[in-house]
Design a protein around this motif. Structure first.
Motif, PDB file in Angstrom:
ATOM      1  N   ASN A 118      -3.647 -21.159   9.390  1.00  0.00           N
ATOM      2  CA  ASN A 118      -2.736 -20.045   9.609  1.00  0.00           C
ATOM      3  C   ASN A 118      -1.247 -20.420   9.511  1.00  0.00           C
ATOM      4  OD1 ASN A 118      -2.099 -17.400  10.020  1.00  0.00           O
ATOM      5  ND2 ASN A 118      -2.312 -17.484  12.251  1.00  0.00           N
ATOM      6  N   PRO A 119      -0.743 -21.474  10.171  1.00  0.00           N
ATOM      7  CA  PRO A 119       0.692 -21.783  10.031  1.00  0.00           C
ATOM      8  C   PRO A 119       1.079 -22.111   8.588  1.00  0.00           C
ATOM      9  CG  PRO A 119      -0.192 -22.927  11.928  1.00  0.00           C
ATOM     10  CD  PRO A 119      -1.352 -22.315  11.200  1.00  0.00           C
ATOM     11  N   SER A 120       0.208 -22.802   7.877  1.00  0.00           N
ATOM     12  CA  SER A 120       0.501 -23.107   6.475  1.00  0.00           C
ATOM     13  C   SER A 120       0.494 -21.846   5.629  1.00  0.00           C
ATOM     14  CB  SER A 120      -0.519 -24.092   5.916  1.00  0.00           C
ATOM     15  OG  SER A 120      -0.428 -25.320   6.574  1.00  0.00           O
ATOM     16  N   ARG A 121      -0.426 -20.952   5.937  1.00  0.00           N
ATOM     17  CA  ARG A 121      -0.494 -19.694   5.194  1.00  0.00           C
ATOM     18  C   ARG A 121       0.781 -18.894   5.404  1.00  0.00           C
ATOM     19  NH1 ARG A 121      -5.398 -17.624   6.584  1.00  0.00           N
ATOM     20  NH2 ARG A 121      -4.546 -16.803   8.517  1.00  0.00           N
ATOM     21  N   ASN A 122       1.283 -18.861   6.650  1.00  0.00           N
ATOM     22  CA  ASN A 122       2.519 -18.125   6.933  1.00  0.00           C
ATOM     23  C   ASN A 122       3.702 -18.731   6.176  1.00  0.00           C
ATOM     24  OD1 ASN A 122       1.128 -16.431   8.612  1.00  0.00           O
ATOM     25  ND2 ASN A 122       1.653 -17.555  10.475  1.00  0.00           N
ATOM     26  N   LYS A 123       3.764 -20.056   6.100  1.00  0.00           N
ATOM     27  CA  LYS A 123       4.830 -20.718   5.354  1.00  0.00           C
ATOM     28  C   LYS A 123       4.713 -20.383   3.862  1.00  0.00           C
ATOM     29  CE  LYS A 123       5.537 -24.748   8.303  1.00  0.00           C
ATOM     30  NZ  LYS A 123       5.437 -26.218   8.368  1.00  0.00           N
ATOM     31  N   LEU A 124       3.494 -20.389   3.366  1.00  0.00           N
ATOM     32  CA  LEU A 124       3.268 -20.087   1.951  1.00  0.00           C
ATOM     33  C   LEU A 124       3.665 -18.657   1.624  1.00  0.00           C
ATOM     34  CD1 LEU A 124       2.151 -21.135  -0.754  1.00  0.00           C
ATOM     35  CD2 LEU A 124      -0.080 -20.299  -0.042  1.00  0.00           C
TER      36      LEU A 124
ATOM     37  N   SER B 281       5.837 -16.746   3.287  1.00  0.00           N
ATOM     38  CA  SER B 281       7.294 -16.589   3.356  1.00  0.00           C
ATOM     39  C   SER B 281       7.975 -17.261   2.162  1.00  0.00           C
ATOM     40  CB  SER B 281       7.836 -17.142   4.666  1.00  0.00           C
ATOM     41  OG  SER B 281       7.639 -18.531   4.733  1.00  0.00           O
ATOM     42  N   PHE B 282       7.432 -18.388   1.706  1.00  0.00           N
ATOM     43  CA  PHE B 282       7.998 -19.067   0.541  1.00  0.00           C
ATOM     44  C   PHE B 282       7.852 -18.198  -0.711  1.00  0.00           C
ATOM     45  CE2 PHE B 282       7.283 -21.774  -3.186  1.00  0.00           C
ATOM     46  CZ  PHE B 282       8.530 -22.386  -3.264  1.00  0.00           C
ATOM     47  N   THR B 283       6.675 -17.617  -0.901  1.00  0.00           N
ATOM     48  CA  THR B 283       6.465 -16.793  -2.093  1.00  0.00           C
ATOM     49  C   THR B 283       7.315 -15.524  -2.058  1.00  0.00           C
ATOM     50  OG1 THR B 283       4.508 -15.814  -1.083  1.00  0.00           O
ATOM     51  CG2 THR B 283       4.163 -17.647  -2.599  1.00  0.00           C
ATOM     52  N   LYS B 284       7.502 -14.942  -0.865  1.00  0.00           N
ATOM     53  CA  LYS B 284       8.366 -13.759  -0.763  1.00  0.00           C
ATOM     54  C   LYS B 284       9.805 -14.112  -1.093  1.00  0.00           C
ATOM     55  CE  LYS B 284       5.700 -10.993   2.478  1.00  0.00           C
ATOM     56  NZ  LYS B 284       5.653 -10.391   3.818  1.00  0.00           N
TER      57      LYS B 284
ATOM     58  N   LEU C  44      10.816 -16.638  -2.952  1.00  0.00           N
ATOM     59  CA  LEU C  44      10.866 -16.952  -4.377  1.00  0.00           C
ATOM     60  C   LEU C  44      10.866 -15.673  -5.208  1.00  0.00           C
ATOM     61  CD1 LEU C  44      10.824 -19.353  -6.350  1.00  0.00           C
ATOM     62  CD2 LEU C  44       8.353 -19.155  -6.364  1.00  0.00           C
ATOM     63  N   LYS C  45      10.073 -14.705  -4.786  1.00  0.00           N
ATOM     64  CA  LYS C  45      10.006 -13.431  -5.497  1.00  0.00           C
ATOM     65  C   LYS C  45      11.348 -12.703  -5.435  1.00  0.00           C
ATOM     66  CE  LYS C  45       7.315  -9.173  -5.601  1.00  0.00           C
ATOM     67  NZ  LYS C  45       6.245  -8.416  -4.948  1.00  0.00           N
ATOM     68  N   SER C  46      12.000 -12.741  -4.288  1.00  0.00           N
ATOM     69  CA  SER C  46      13.294 -12.067  -4.175  1.00  0.00           C
ATOM     70  C   SER C  46      14.362 -12.773  -4.992  1.00  0.00           C
ATOM     71  CB  SER C  46      13.721 -11.974  -2.711  1.00  0.00           C
ATOM     72  OG  SER C  46      14.011 -13.259  -2.196  1.00  0.00           O
ATOM     73  N   ARG C  47      14.292 -14.117  -5.082  1.00  0.00           N
ATOM     74  CA  ARG C  47      15.261 -14.842  -5.904  1.00  0.00           C
ATOM     75  C   ARG C  47      15.039 -14.580  -7.385  1.00  0.00           C
ATOM     76  NH1 ARG C  47      14.301 -20.520  -3.864  1.00  0.00           N
ATOM     77  NH2 ARG C  47      13.186 -19.625  -2.143  1.00  0.00           N
ATOM     78  N   ILE C  48      13.790 -14.526  -7.795  1.00  0.00           N
ATOM     79  CA  ILE C  48      13.489 -14.262  -9.200  1.00  0.00           C
ATOM     80  C   ILE C  48      13.832 -12.822  -9.559  1.00  0.00           C
ATOM     81  CG2 ILE C  48      11.604 -14.047 -10.871  1.00  0.00           C
ATOM     82  CD1 ILE C  48      10.330 -16.478  -9.570  1.00  0.00           C
ATOM     83  N   GLY C  49      13.621 -11.909  -8.622  1.00  0.00           N
ATOM     84  CA  GLY C  49      13.919 -10.501  -8.872  1.00  0.00           C
ATOM     85  C   GLY C  49      15.384 -10.252  -9.148  1.00  0.00           C
ATOM     86  N   SER C  50      16.267 -11.123  -8.647  1.00  0.00           N
ATOM     87  CA  SER C  50      17.692 -10.927  -8.882  1.00  0.00           C
ATOM     88  C   SER C  50      18.088 -11.277 -10.306  1.00  0.00           C
ATOM     89  CB  SER C  50      18.510 -11.761  -7.893  1.00  0.00           C
ATOM     90  OG  SER C  50      18.298 -13.137  -8.121  1.00  0.00           O
ATOM     91  N   PHE C  51      17.212 -11.953 -11.053  1.00  0.00           N
ATOM     92  CA  PHE C  51      17.514 -12.320 -12.428  1.00  0.00           C
ATOM     93  C   PHE C  51      17.050 -11.274 -13.436  1.00  0.00           C
ATOM     94  CE2 PHE C  51      17.251 -16.638 -10.510  1.00  0.00           C
ATOM     95  CZ  PHE C  51      18.587 -16.965 -10.718  1.00  0.00           C
TER      96      PHE C  51
END
Length: 88
Positions: free
Chosen positions: A25-31, A33-36, A38-45
């Motif tokens: 579970n803690p690793s899943r939460n980190k994963l 949040s990381f993907t979200k 990353l998605k927001s950073r990529i969306g700005s391009f």
């Protein structure tokens, strides 16, 4: 077909590691949040429509003689190229 067993073991190990990280579970939460993030950073391009240099692509003007000439010359180039390849 002589496959390397090392590649198979590495692939199985990577798959099990991925499943283990998602199951914990803690690793899943980190994963997640990381993907979200990353998605927001990529969306700005993303390209906006106003940034595109092509304004009349797909809408040729029949009265634009130079554009029509360029298109017909380009079409003839590919036809000539094909004919030369077939005739060889």
């Amino acid at each position: 077909m002589n496959k390397s067993p090392l590649k198979s073991y590495l692939l199985v190990g990577a798959g099990l590691t991925g499943v283990g990280l998602i199951a914990y579970n803690p690793s899943r939460n980190k994963l997640v949040s990381f993907t979200k993030g990353l998605k927001s950073r990529i969306g700005s391009f993303n390209l906006k429509k106003s940034n595109l240099p092509i304004e009349k692509a797909g809408n040729p003007d029949p009265d634009d003689i130079e554009d029509n000439k360029m298109v017909s010359e380009g079409a003839m180039y590919s036809v000539d190229y094909y004919n030369k390849k077939v005739q060889e």
